[in-house]
Motif scaffolding. Structure first.
Motif, PDB file in Angstrom:
ATOM      1  N   ASP A  63       0.830  -1.215   0.000  1.00 51.84           N
ATOM      2  CA  ASP A  63       0.000   0.000   0.000  1.00 51.84           C
ATOM      3  C   ASP A  63       0.862   1.261   0.000  1.00 51.84           C
ATOM      4  N   MET A  64       1.930   1.254   0.809  1.00 54.82           N
ATOM      5  CA  MET A  64       2.828   2.411   0.851  1.00 54.82           C
ATOM      6  C   MET A  64       3.535   2.597  -0.491  1.00 54.82           C
ATOM      7  N   MET A  65       3.959   1.499  -1.102  1.00 51.18           N
ATOM      8  CA  MET A  65       4.642   1.593  -2.385  1.00 51.18           C
ATOM      9  C   MET A  65       3.717   2.177  -3.448  1.00 51.18           C
ATOM     10  N   ARG A  66       2.458   1.780  -3.413  1.00 53.52           N
ATOM     11  CA  ARG A  66       1.488   2.349  -4.363  1.00 53.52           C
ATOM     12  C   ARG A  66       1.269   3.840  -4.076  1.00 53.52           C
ATOM     13  N   ALA A  67       1.044   4.178  -2.822  1.00 55.76           N
ATOM     14  CA  ALA A  67       0.769   5.568  -2.445  1.00 55.76           C
ATOM     15  C   ALA A  67       1.956   6.485  -2.758  1.00 55.76           C
ATOM     16  N   GLU A  68       3.180   5.946  -2.627  1.00 58.35           N
ATOM     17  CA  GLU A  68       4.382   6.754  -2.856  1.00 58.35           C
ATOM     18  C   GLU A  68       4.919   6.610  -4.280  1.00 58.35           C
ATOM     19  N   VAL A  70       6.318   4.080  -5.908  1.00 55.46           N
ATOM     20  CA  VAL A  70       7.623   3.431  -6.034  1.00 55.46           C
ATOM     21  C   VAL A  70       7.443   1.943  -6.361  1.00 55.46           C
ATOM     22  N   MET A  71       6.406   1.661  -7.123  1.00 59.23           N
ATOM     23  CA  MET A  71       6.130   0.275  -7.478  1.00 59.23           C
ATOM     24  C   MET A  71       7.137  -0.262  -8.497  1.00 59.23           C
ATOM     25  N   LYS A  72       7.715   0.603  -9.297  1.00 56.01           N
ATOM     26  CA  LYS A  72       8.684   0.164 -10.315  1.00 56.01           C
ATOM     27  C   LYS A  72      10.122   0.394  -9.853  1.00 56.01           C
ATOM     28  N   THR A  73      10.398   1.560  -9.307  1.00 59.43           N
ATOM     29  CA  THR A  73      11.740   1.908  -8.844  1.00 59.43           C
ATOM     30  C   THR A  73      11.626   2.854  -7.655  1.00 59.43           C
ATOM     31  N   GLY A  74      12.762   3.064  -7.025  1.00 59.10           N
ATOM     32  CA  GLY A  74      12.808   4.002  -5.906  1.00 59.10           C
ATOM     33  C   GLY A  74      12.614   3.300  -4.576  1.00 59.10           C
ATOM     34  N   HIS A  75      12.615   4.112  -3.536  1.00 57.58           N
ATOM     35  CA  HIS A  75      12.519   3.573  -2.183  1.00 57.58           C
ATOM     36  C   HIS A  75      11.399   4.247  -1.409  1.00 57.58           C
ATOM     37  N   LEU A  76      10.833   3.496  -0.504  1.00 58.92           N
ATOM     38  CA  LEU A  76       9.796   4.014   0.384  1.00 58.92           C
ATOM     39  C   LEU A  76      10.353   5.141   1.252  1.00 58.92           C
ATOM     40  N   GLN A  77       9.483   6.059   1.620  1.00 59.92           N
ATOM     41  CA  GLN A  77       9.907   7.179   2.462  1.00 59.92           C
ATOM     42  C   GLN A  77      10.474   6.694   3.796  1.00 59.92           C
ATOM     43  N   ILE A  78       9.933   5.615   4.336  1.00 59.62           N
ATOM     44  CA  ILE A  78      10.470   5.109   5.602  1.00 59.62           C
ATOM     45  C   ILE A  78      11.944   4.722   5.451  1.00 59.62           C
ATOM     46  N   ASN A  79      12.314   4.246   4.267  1.00 57.86           N
ATOM     47  CA  ASN A  79      13.706   3.877   4.015  1.00 57.86           C
ATOM     48  C   ASN A  79      14.547   5.110   3.678  1.00 57.86           C
ATOM     49  N   LYS A  80      13.945   6.052   2.994  1.00 59.09           N
ATOM     50  CA  LYS A  80      14.649   7.318   2.736  1.00 59.09           C
ATOM     51  C   LYS A  80      14.935   8.040   4.047  1.00 59.09           C
ATOM     52  N   ASN A  81      14.019   7.918   4.993  1.00 57.77           N
ATOM     53  CA  ASN A  81      14.222   8.560   6.302  1.00 57.77           C
ATOM     54  C   ASN A  81      15.425   7.981   7.034  1.00 57.77           C
ATOM     55  N   VAL A  82      15.669   6.699   6.858  1.00 58.95           N
ATOM     56  CA  VAL A  82      16.852   6.087   7.467  1.00 58.95           C
ATOM     57  C   VAL A  82      18.099   6.734   6.884  1.00 58.95           C
ATOM     58  N   ILE A  83      18.125   6.894   5.573  1.00 55.91           N
ATOM     59  CA  ILE A  83      19.276   7.553   4.925  1.00 55.91           C
ATOM     60  C   ILE A  83      19.419   8.974   5.458  1.00 55.91           C
ATOM     61  N   ILE A  84      18.329   9.696   5.561  1.00 57.35           N
ATOM     62  CA  ILE A  84      18.372  11.077   6.064  1.00 57.35           C
ATOM     63  C   ILE A  84      18.955  11.103   7.471  1.00 57.35           C
ATOM     64  N   ASN A  85      18.500  10.204   8.328  1.00 57.68           N
ATOM     65  CA  ASN A  85      19.020  10.145   9.700  1.00 57.68           C
ATOM     66  C   ASN A  85      20.507   9.804   9.716  1.00 57.68           C
ATOM     67  N   LEU A  86      20.909   8.888   8.856  1.00 58.12           N
ATOM     68  CA  LEU A  86      22.323   8.527   8.785  1.00 58.12           C
ATOM     69  C   LEU A  86      23.170   9.685   8.261  1.00 58.12           C
ATOM     70  N   VAL A  87      22.648  10.408   7.283  1.00 55.87           N
ATOM     71  CA  VAL A  87      23.368  11.580   6.746  1.00 55.87           C
ATOM     72  C   VAL A  87      23.515  12.635   7.834  1.00 55.87           C
TER      73      VAL A  87
END
Length: 187
Positions: A63-68, A70-87
């Motif tokens: 459901d999140m992949m559809r809403a965001e 990212v069904m074909k490519t890209g990453h879910l926002q929850i995963n992007k947030n991990v990158i943001i926190n790590l950065v």
């Protein structure tokens, strides 16, 4: 879900790579929960209650992949947030004089990051995301039993050491903050 929860607590780097793999697993099953139930859930070897919970987790991710979109490519926002926190943590660690070993590890890794970005024509991703892209790429190559050059293995070995160091500090920061909130506010 169970693996993700455990990895998130123990090793944020492994968690992120696992979640990227889950995104691809969902895509490989056409973002179809029925295919996930048939092809993926049984491999977890869980009882009926846990199977239902795992199915719901996959359905929520779909459901999140559809809403965001990212069904074909890209990453879910929850995963992007991990990158943001790590950065954010990476930036704080580099700015701090309390963690010189971290900076040294990063600067040993930087030439490999620059080379990877140049070879990939990748200018949008930051250094941390480039590291994770490299690690995930190696994971996929290994799963496909493809040959990996000595030069690439050397780069990935250094990137792994650096990402492990960052993950270590992330874990320490979750237990007892390494920096004050004001430090992060001043990023």
């Amino acid at each position: 879900m169970f693996t993700a929860e455990q990895l998130r607590k123990q090793n944020i780097a492994e968690y992120l790579l696992y979640m990227w793999q889950i995104e691809d697993l969902i895509r490989a099953n056409d973002c179809d929960i029925e295919k996930i139930k048939a092809n993926v859930i049984p491999s977890y070897g869980v009882d009926a209650d846990n199977s239902a919970e795992l199915t719901n987790w996959f359905a929520d991710l779909i459901d999140m992949m559809r809403a965001e979109d990212v069904m074909k490519t890209g990453h879910l926002q929850i995963n992007k947030n991990v990158i943001i926190n790590l950065v954010d943590l990476h930036t704080m660690l580099l700015r701090s004089t309390k963690y010189p070993g971290y900076g040294a590890e990063f600067y040993r890794t930087l030439p490999f990051i620059v080379e990877l970005r140049a070879r990939a024509g990748e200018n949008k991703s930051g250094e941390i995301e480039t590291c994770f892209n490299a690690l995930y790429g190696i994971l996929l190559l290994r799963m496909q039993h493809k040959e990996i050059s000595k030069q690439t293995l050397e780069a990935v070995t250094q990137i792994t050491k650096f990402v492990s160091t960052l993950a270590h500090y992330y874990h320490k920061d979750k237990i007892s903050p390494l920096f004050d909130k004001e430090d992060y506010d001043n990023l």
